[in-house]
Design a protein around this motif. Sequence first.
Motif, PDB file in Angstrom:
ATOM      1  N   THR A  28       6.976  -2.744   3.688  1.00  0.00           N
ATOM      2  CA  THR A  28       6.497  -1.978   3.378  1.00  0.00           C
ATOM      3  C   THR A  28       7.557  -0.709   3.262  1.00  0.00           C
ATOM      4  O   THR A  28       8.825  -0.968   3.437  1.00  0.00           O
ATOM      5  CB  THR A  28       6.391  -1.692   5.070  1.00  0.00           C
ATOM      6  N   ASP A  30       7.737   3.216   0.755  1.00  0.00           N
ATOM      7  CA  ASP A  30       6.265   4.346   0.545  1.00  0.00           C
ATOM      8  C   ASP A  30       6.939   5.257  -0.966  1.00  0.00           C
ATOM      9  O   ASP A  30       6.790   6.110  -1.011  1.00  0.00           O
ATOM     10  CB  ASP A  30       5.394   5.374   1.471  1.00  0.00           C
ATOM     11  N   ASN A  52       1.516   6.728  -0.627  1.00  0.00           N
ATOM     12  CA  ASN A  52      -0.098   6.264  -0.348  1.00  0.00           C
ATOM     13  C   ASN A  52      -0.950   6.900  -1.575  1.00  0.00           C
ATOM     14  O   ASN A  52      -0.970   7.936  -1.643  1.00  0.00           O
ATOM     15  CB  ASN A  52      -0.734   5.891   0.461  1.00  0.00           C
ATOM     16  N   ASP A  66      -0.160   2.670  -3.822  1.00  0.00           N
ATOM     17  CA  ASP A  66      -1.250   1.722  -3.387  1.00  0.00           C
ATOM     18  C   ASP A  66      -0.019   1.169  -1.954  1.00  0.00           C
ATOM     19  O   ASP A  66      -0.100  -0.255  -2.744  1.00  0.00           O
ATOM     20  CB  ASP A  66      -1.845   0.512  -3.508  1.00  0.00           C
ATOM     21  N   LYS A  68      -0.340   0.344   1.115  1.00  0.00           N
ATOM     22  CA  LYS A  68      -1.352  -0.575   1.580  1.00  0.00           C
ATOM     23  C   LYS A  68      -1.354  -2.233   1.458  1.00  0.00           C
ATOM     24  O   LYS A  68      -1.330  -2.970   2.175  1.00  0.00           O
ATOM     25  CB  LYS A  68      -2.431  -0.795   2.161  1.00  0.00           C
TER      26      LYS A  68
END
Lengths: 110, 114
Positions: A28, A30, A52, A66, A68
């Motif tokens: 993860t 961002d 995102n 993206d 996710k």
Amino acid sequence: ELKVEQNPLFLSMQEGKNYTIYCNYSTTSDRLYWYRQDPGKSLESLFVLLSNGAVKQEGRLMASLDTKARLSTLHITAAVHDLSATYFCAVVHNTDKLIFGTGTRLQVFP
Amino acid sequence: EAGVAQSPRYKIIEKRQSVAFWCNPISGHATLYWYQQILGQGPKLLIQFQNNGVVDDSQLPKDRFSAERLKGVDSTLKIQPAKLEDSAVYLCASSLYPGFYGYTFGSGTRLTVV
């Protein structure tokens, strides 16, 4: 351990064509950067993507993120010879470490 | 503002010799990084400093590499003894607020070990 992969590794494209470079990462994050590197030169920052869905455009280059899917793309529109270089994505890991991808060497020919 | 300064630009040494690289970050940037970029690969993080303290040196081959950042400004990276596989470009980068305000890279030092 964060892994950052790009594809393709090499890209030879004709002037005027469109193409996309993909950057996948394993954990993860961002925040993601795109850099350009010319032979024998240092790294030039192109884009920073901070959330995102972020999309940034500069000239013939457009980058998106993206978080996710853990995927960023660098889209090239109507390529010109001056875009020939190596492009790296780099993911921010543990808030402050920049981890680089494998790089995509782009060559644009007439 | 001045960029990240590195010297020398190029260095050729024989294996088993020692070598040192110098980096002067952008004024006020507390965080400093050293990266190793082998030809055809992406930069690999070697060590991260916050002011004059080491934050992360997990990827630094400590049997031969050492780095310091005295007074939280300039930094030096040393290799002793050098091996052929150390041939690479060594990049220094600094940041004001890592992850938010970007990272500025120096021009690098190209090391060739023969």
